[in-house]
Design an enzyme around this catalytic site. Structure first.
Site, short mmCIF file in Angstrom:
data_model
loop_
_atom_site.label_atom_id
_atom_site.label_comp_id
_atom_site.label_asym_id
_atom_site.label_seq_id
_atom_site.Cartn_x
_atom_site.Cartn_y
_atom_site.Cartn_z
N LYS A 162 -29.32 -63.73 45.89
CA LYS A 162 -29.31 -64.11 44.73
C LYS A 162 -28.94 -63.28 43.43
CE LYS A 162 -27.60 -68.48 43.68
NZ LYS A 162 -28.58 -69.24 43.77
N GLU B 159 -28.24 -69.46 30.89
CA GLU B 159 -28.95 -71.31 31.28
C GLU B 159 -29.78 -71.67 30.64
OE1 GLU B 159 -28.25 -71.31 35.99
OE2 GLU B 159 -29.17 -69.98 35.63
N ASN C 129 -47.52 -82.96 -2.71
CA ASN C 129 -46.67 -82.70 -2.29
C ASN C 129 -45.86 -81.65 -2.96
OD1 ASN C 129 -47.71 -85.36 -1.06
ND2 ASN C 129 -47.23 -86.36 -2.99
N SER D 25 -33.95 -64.80 43.19
CA SER D 25 -34.30 -65.88 43.90
C SER D 25 -35.27 -65.80 44.60
CB SER D 25 -32.92 -66.98 44.58
OG SER D 25 -33.82 -67.48 45.64
N HIS E 202 -7.51 -76.47 29.18
CA HIS E 202 -8.34 -77.61 29.51
C HIS E 202 -9.24 -77.10 31.42
CE1 HIS E 202 -5.36 -80.75 27.50
NE2 HIS E 202 -5.29 -79.68 27.18
N1 ARG Z 1 -49.72 -82.11 4.68
C1 ARG Z 1 -48.93 -82.33 4.38
C2 ARG Z 1 -47.54 -82.73 4.93
O1 ARG Z 1 -47.63 -81.39 5.18
C3 ARG Z 1 -49.20 -82.28 3.25
C4 ARG Z 1 -48.91 -83.18 2.02
C5 ARG Z 1 -49.15 -84.44 1.71
N2 ARG Z 1 -49.43 -85.40 0.55
C6 ARG Z 1 -50.07 -86.11 0.78
N3 ARG Z 1 -49.46 -87.00 -0.20
N4 ARG Z 1 -50.30 -87.02 1.83
O2 ARG Z 1 -46.71 -83.05 4.40
#
Ligand code: ARG
Length: 459
Positions: A283, A290, A110, A277, A156
């Site tokens: 064209k 675009e 995490n 085109s 406008h």
């Molecule tokens: N692949 C996960 C993500 O991108 C990594 C973190 C995963 N953490 C967990 N507690 N499952 O968020």
């Protein structure tokens, strides 16, 4: 290969779910950041004596070997590893054995993923800074050679008042400058390290968050571990700033598309940036602007996706966050390629039809304000002058005339203060020249702004 977490589970994952769960298909982009993040983490564990010096060396060298193998094309991360973090850990363990299993001490994926993505985004923002500045330089070059080129100004989408073409182009320099400033601000928040927040609560392992932050070039660390692993504001801010940038690119694209139509004929596309085109031989299509206009929707969509991704998600990390990567990656790639394409278009893709531009400002009523301002100069209240000129416009339209075709006696019938010199004021060059208020299109102001920009962009 057995999963890192497999002991807790009796059965293996359903093969479809295994793929569904995996992010390796896209987060392998973060490999170098992940390796650097792990190297810093291992060094830190060495410093705090959680790892012995030989263990630290073995892990750091192992990670460096993976980096070399990757850069030499000998290692390519992929399925069945779930994500880049597991992938590197698995690879390290297979390379150095048991000691490799110590790398993940005191951290979680995490805080790891949050660190990787911030490092990646920081680098992207630095690249963008160069690309946007290049685009500004190209626009400035074009502006510099077109200070005295006139172009109808619109409100406008109706002819309003003539402008210096340079002034029109410098308006975009201002927009892109704000974009640069926005990215700079986003970068300052991106540059905060979540590493050491672990899963959400911090850790009892002896770690040094400031050490890893400094190793990885972060300016500061998150103060709250829960916030550190849950915050995706920085991704939203980045995509939001990108969306605004795309609005600017889309606006200039739309103008170029209009300018090169037969109806406008203000400019033409060179062969460098136009396509033909398959059916109609005559064209020449403005595919580049675009495409940029079209890609704008994609970035707006990513913004919506990210805002929705975080909405109502409780603290702390939730797997929803895995969904932040593809919008973020695609946004960075899309805006970089659009900025580059626009820079090429400005540099070598478009040529202005100076004659058509100057003819068009001489053949309309865009000098009507100047006719009114002439009377204002003779102490006539503006609202009265405005009504007088309204009548003159009507008179001209009924007779298919322009102001310049009127005789002074005809004008005098509308107001006695009109004299022969009014016709000088009505000439488009004088109309533009006279707008000397600060920030206006008067040539003196535009010259000044061109100089300011040259200084600012160090040209
Ligand atoms: N692949 C996960 C993500 O991108 C990594 C973190 C995963 N953490 C967990 N507690 N499952 O968020």
């Amino acid at each position: 290969m057995a999963k890192v977490w497999s002991k807790r589970f009796d059965n293996t994952l359903n093969p479809f779910i295994e793929k569904f769960n995996a992010s390796i298909g896209f987060d392998r982009k973060l490999i170098l950041e992940d390796l650097d993040c792990s190297i810093a983490h291992a060094k830190m564990l060495g410093k705090t004596q959680v790892l012995s010096p030989p263990e630290t060396l073995q892990i750091v060298n192992g990670l460096k070997t993976i980096k070399v193998e990757y850069l030499e094309g000998k290692f390519s991360p992929g399925f069945p590893s779930e994500d880049i973090h597991y992938c590197i850990e698995e690879k390290l363990i297979s390379l150095i054995g048991e000691t490799g299993k110590k790398l993940h001490t005191g951290r979680s994926r995490n805080d790891q993923v949050g660190t990787d993505i911030r490092m990646w985004l920081r680098k992207e923002i630095d690249n963008l800074e160069v690309l946007i500045t290049d685009l500004q330089k190209s626009l400035l070059n074009l502006a510099k050679s077109n200070i005295y080129t006139l172009i109808p100004g619109y409100t406008h989408m109706q002819r309003a008042q003539p402008l210096s073409l340079a002034h029109h182009l410098l308006a975009y320099l201002e927009m892109f400058q704000r974009d640069r400033e926005r990215f700079k601000e986003v970068r300052s928040r991106v540059n905060t390290s979540p590493l050491g927040a672990a899963a959400l609560a911090g850790t009892k392992i002896k770690i040094d968050r400031n050490f890893t932050a400094a190793e990885l070039g972060f300016e500061k660390i998150y103060k709250n571990s829960i916030d550190a692993v849950s915050d995706r504001d920085f991704s939203i801010e980045f995509v939001s700033s990108s969306a605004i940038l795309m609005a600017h690119l889309s606006k200039i694209s739309e103008e170029i598309i209009l300018w090169v139509t037969d109806e406008f004929s203000f400019a033409k596309l060179t062969d460098k940036c136009a396509t033909g085109s398959s059916l109609m031989p005559q064209k020449k299509n403005p595919d580049v602007p675009e495409l940029i206009r079209g890609k704008t929707g994609r970035v707006y969509g990513h913004l919506q996706a990210l805002l929705t991704m975080v909405k109502g998600v409780p603290l702390a990390y939730n797997k929803d966050f895995q969904e932040d990567k593809e919008p973020l990656f695609d946004t960075a790639e899309t805006i970089s390629s659009c900025i580059k394409a626009m820079t090429i278009l400005i540099d070598e893709g478009i040529e202005f039809n100076i004659k058509n531009l100057s003819d068009s400002v001489g053949n309309d009523f865009s000098n009507a304000t100047d006719l009114a301002d002439y009377l204002v100069g003779k102490e006539v209240p503006f609202r009265t002058a405005y009504q007088v000129v309204g009548e003159i416009v009507k008179y001209c339209l009924e007779r298919k005339l322009l102001f310049k075709n009127l005789k002074i006696d005809e004008l005098k019938k509308f107001h006695h203060e009109f004299e022969e010199d009014v016709f000088v004021d009505l000439e488009p060059l004088n109309v533009v020249k006279s707008r000397t208020s600060e920030g206006g299109t008067g040539f003196i102001q535009v010259e000044k702004e061109v100089k300011n920009w040259q200084k600012k962009l160090l040209l």
